[in-house]
Design an enzyme around this catalytic site. Structure first.
Site, PDB file in Angstrom:
ATOM      1  N   ASP A 181       0.875  -1.184   0.000  1.00 22.07           N
ATOM      2  CA  ASP A 181       0.000   0.000   0.000  1.00 22.07           C
ATOM      3  C   ASP A 181       0.908   1.229   0.000  1.00 22.07           C
ATOM      4  O   ASP A 181       1.737   1.402   0.906  1.00 22.07           O
ATOM      5  CB  ASP A 181      -0.884  -0.046   1.257  1.00 22.07           C
ATOM      6  CG  ASP A 181      -1.969   1.021   1.227  1.00 22.07           C
ATOM      7  OD1 ASP A 181      -3.072   0.730   1.686  1.00 22.07           O
ATOM      8  OD2 ASP A 181      -1.699   2.151   0.763  1.00 22.07           O
ATOM      9  N   ASP A 204      -3.432   2.521  -5.526  1.00 22.21           N
ATOM     10  CA  ASP A 204      -2.161   2.485  -4.786  1.00 22.21           C
ATOM     11  C   ASP A 204      -1.977   1.198  -3.989  1.00 22.21           C
ATOM     12  O   ASP A 204      -1.225   1.189  -3.028  1.00 22.21           O
ATOM     13  CB  ASP A 204      -2.040   3.716  -3.875  1.00 22.21           C
ATOM     14  CG  ASP A 204      -2.861   3.590  -2.601  1.00 22.21           C
ATOM     15  OD1 ASP A 204      -3.886   2.881  -2.634  1.00 22.21           O
ATOM     16  OD2 ASP A 204      -2.455   4.185  -1.592  1.00 22.21           O
ATOM     17  N   GLU A 205      -2.661   0.125  -4.367  1.00 21.23           N
ATOM     18  CA  GLU A 205      -2.428  -1.117  -3.622  1.00 21.23           C
ATOM     19  C   GLU A 205      -2.502  -2.356  -4.498  1.00 21.23           C
ATOM     20  O   GLU A 205      -3.211  -2.377  -5.508  1.00 21.23           O
ATOM     21  CB  GLU A 205      -3.372  -1.242  -2.426  1.00 21.23           C
ATOM     22  CG  GLU A 205      -4.820  -1.279  -2.785  1.00 21.23           C
ATOM     23  CD  GLU A 205      -5.679  -1.618  -1.568  1.00 21.23           C
ATOM     24  OE1 GLU A 205      -5.538  -2.724  -1.023  1.00 21.23           O
ATOM     25  OE2 GLU A 205      -6.499  -0.764  -1.189  1.00 21.23           O
TER      26      GLU A 205
HETATM   27  P1  TTP Z   1      -5.486   5.260   0.896  1.00 16.44           P
HETATM   28  O1  TTP Z   1      -4.481   4.185   0.655  1.00 16.44           O
HETATM   29  O2  TTP Z   1      -6.681   4.936   1.738  1.00 16.44           O
HETATM   30  O3  TTP Z   1      -4.807   6.508   1.596  1.00 16.44           O
HETATM   31  P2  TTP Z   1      -3.389   7.172   1.363  1.00 16.44           P
HETATM   32  O4  TTP Z   1      -2.549   6.410   0.402  1.00 16.44           O
HETATM   33  O5  TTP Z   1      -3.595   8.599   1.026  1.00 16.44           O
HETATM   34  O6  TTP Z   1      -2.786   7.122   2.818  1.00 16.44           O
HETATM   35  P3  TTP Z   1      -2.146   5.913   3.627  1.00 16.44           P
HETATM   36  O7  TTP Z   1      -0.720   6.328   3.886  1.00 16.44           O
HETATM   37  O8  TTP Z   1      -2.959   5.861   4.881  1.00 16.44           O
HETATM   38  O9  TTP Z   1      -2.263   4.685   2.776  1.00 16.44           O
HETATM   39  O10 TTP Z   1      -6.030   5.812  -0.481  1.00 16.44           O
HETATM   40  C1  TTP Z   1      -5.228   5.917  -1.647  1.00 16.44           C
HETATM   41  C2  TTP Z   1      -5.566   7.165  -2.404  1.00 16.44           C
HETATM   42  O11 TTP Z   1      -6.954   7.152  -2.746  1.00 16.44           O
HETATM   43  C3  TTP Z   1      -5.350   8.422  -1.608  1.00 16.44           C
HETATM   44  O12 TTP Z   1      -4.014   8.915  -1.719  1.00 16.44           O
HETATM   45  C4  TTP Z   1      -6.370   9.353  -2.165  1.00 16.44           C
HETATM   46  C5  TTP Z   1      -7.475   8.477  -2.655  1.00 16.44           C
HETATM   47  N1  TTP Z   1      -8.619   8.539  -1.698  1.00 16.44           N
HETATM   48  C6  TTP Z   1      -9.647   9.431  -1.961  1.00 16.44           C
HETATM   49  O13 TTP Z   1      -9.630  10.129  -2.981  1.00 16.44           O
HETATM   50  N2  TTP Z   1     -10.685   9.500  -1.073  1.00 16.44           N
HETATM   51  C7  TTP Z   1     -10.748   8.758   0.070  1.00 16.44           C
HETATM   52  O14 TTP Z   1     -11.700   8.847   0.849  1.00 16.44           O
HETATM   53  C8  TTP Z   1      -9.648   7.832   0.341  1.00 16.44           C
HETATM   54  C9  TTP Z   1      -9.675   6.982   1.590  1.00 16.44           C
HETATM   55  C10 TTP Z   1      -8.632   7.756  -0.581  1.00 16.44           C
HETATM   56 CA    CA Z   2      -2.250   4.161   0.598  1.00 18.15          CA
END
Ligand code: TTP
Ligand code: CA
Length: 370
Positions: free
Chosen positions: A10, A110-111
């Site tokens: 992730d 992103d995963e």
């Molecule tokens: P996530 O992996 O949930 O969050 P993140 O990568 O920003 O942070 P983390 O370090 O906790 O993993 O989501 C991936 C991307 O998806 C995030 O960068 C932006 C987008 N996203 C949204 O647009 N809206 C949302 O509500 C969420 C949760 C994510």
């Molecule tokens: Ca993430």
């Protein structure tokens, strides 16, 4: 067979990290990526924020107006979403990941999951090296940090990647599963949203440990068969979902020509069996199993007929698939009195990465949880 080893990757604060790389001068400042609704300059919500902004409780879903208030004393940078930028960074990183697993499955921008059972030979130390190598490569090539979880299945790998963030690498070995899960909140389980969480809280179930004390029957009464069973298994860290390589073939077949046109089952059967044997060798080599079997009959007038059957569970063993193909052939000949075959073939569909099958029923006779 080597034990299953799954890696979940992730990327950290992904959109915001892409923005930091695109504009290094904003490094170290709170960065907030916004979805502006367009009504006023402050209407809309936060898509994501970097960890500096999260210190001020600004995260995905926070209203932009609220975020501005919370960050008023800082030099926070508010930016609109730049999806083409995130898509291109994601695409390059997914290509890196694809190269590091025996099987690969992207599950979000992103995963992704990687099945490294074969390449690690089921050794956690080797899987850990693969994980470290992934982190180094992504950092070197794209300047992006990520969090990684390594575990015997997808569920635990995802929980593990979430356990230490940002820039974490968490390994959950089989004997650590219970202690890893015990203290965690139920909402950590993928799929447990607000509604399920509220219902569980109402029954005084807050942690995964609490959840594991509920019987499968109680869980099914609360959530229905599918979700109830999922929660029961999840509380024990059980999950057999394969890492589904989206680029995998979904079907494979073999076709052969008969020495002469015939409808004699005893003449066609050995040809079909030989084709099936060759096909099964191929799917086993690829580490796949199948859900359905078909026979293909190309008749003397060159029309093509097929007959298919869905198996009770995924299979890759010659006996099950050969028996199924033979039965389909028998039924086809019996039900088509005019059919004379020129060629015969066998096809397997619903291919997926082999994994141990959980006999769900066995859990329902469990009296003592865990
Ligand atoms: P996530 O992996 O949930 O969050 P993140 O990568 O920003 O942070 P983390 O370090 O906790 O993993 O989501 C991936 C991307 O998806 C995030 O960068 C932006 C987008 N996203 C949204 O647009 N809206 C949302 O509500 C969420 C949760 C994510
Ligand atoms: Ca993430």
């Amino acid at each position: 067979m080597a034990q299953r080893l799954i890696i979940h990757v992730d990327l950290d604060y992904f959109y915001a990290q892409c923005e930091e790389n695109a504009n290094p001068s904003i490094h170290g400042k709170p960065v907030i990526v916004c979805v502006y609704s367009g009504r006023t300059s402050e209407s809309g919500v936060v898509s994501t924020s970097n960890y500096e902004a999260r210190k001020y409780s600004v995260k995905a879903g926070t209203a932009i107006a609220t975020a501005k208030k919370l960050l008023v004393s800082t030099d926070a940078i508010f930016l609109p979403m730049n999806r083409p930028l995130y898509d291109s960074v994601s695409g390059r990183i997914m290509n890196i990941l694809r190269d590091h697993g025996d099987f690969f499955e992207q599950t979000g921008i992103d995963e992704a999951y990687l099945d490294v059972s074969e390449s690690s030979k089921g050794e956690y130390d080797v899987a850990k090296m693969i994980g470290s190598n992934i982190k180094e490569t992504i950092l070197l090539q794209e300047h992006i940090t990520c969090s990684i979880g390594i575990a015997p299945n997808k569920l635990l790998a995802k929980l593990a990647s979430n356990h230490v963030k940002p820039n974490g690498l968490t390994v959950v070995e089989p004997e650590q599963i219970h202690s890893f899960l015990d203290g965690q909140e139920v909402n950590r389980i993928p799929g447990v949203g607000k509604k399920v969480e509220e219902k569980l809280h109402a029954s005084n179930v807050k942690t995964i440990d609490d959840l594991s004390r509920l019987s499968p029957i109680a869980l099914q009464e609360m959530f229905g068969k599918k979700v109830g069973t999922y929660l029961f298994l999840a509380a024990r860290g059980e999950d057999n979902e394969p890492v589904q390589d989206k680029e995998l073939p979904t079907q494979m077949s073999r076709i052969g020509t008969l020495k002469e046109n015939t409808r004699d089952y005893n003449v066609i059967r050995p040809v079909l069996s030989e084709l099936t044997r060759s096909l099964i060798e191929k799917i086993q080599d690829e580490g796949l199993n199948c859900k359905s079997v078909s026979i293909i009959a190309i008749l003397s007038n060159l029309t093509i007929q097929t007959r298919s059957r869905t198996l009770e569970s995924h299979a890759k063993d010659l006996r099950t698939i050969d028996e199924c193909a033979q039965q389909l052939l028998r039924e086809f000949i019996e039900s088509s009195p005019e059919a004379v075959l020129r060629r015969v073939g066998v096809k397997v569909t619903g291919l997926s990465k082999s994994s141990g099958q959980t006999n769900i029923e066995s859990f329902f006779s469990t009296k003592v949880p865990r």
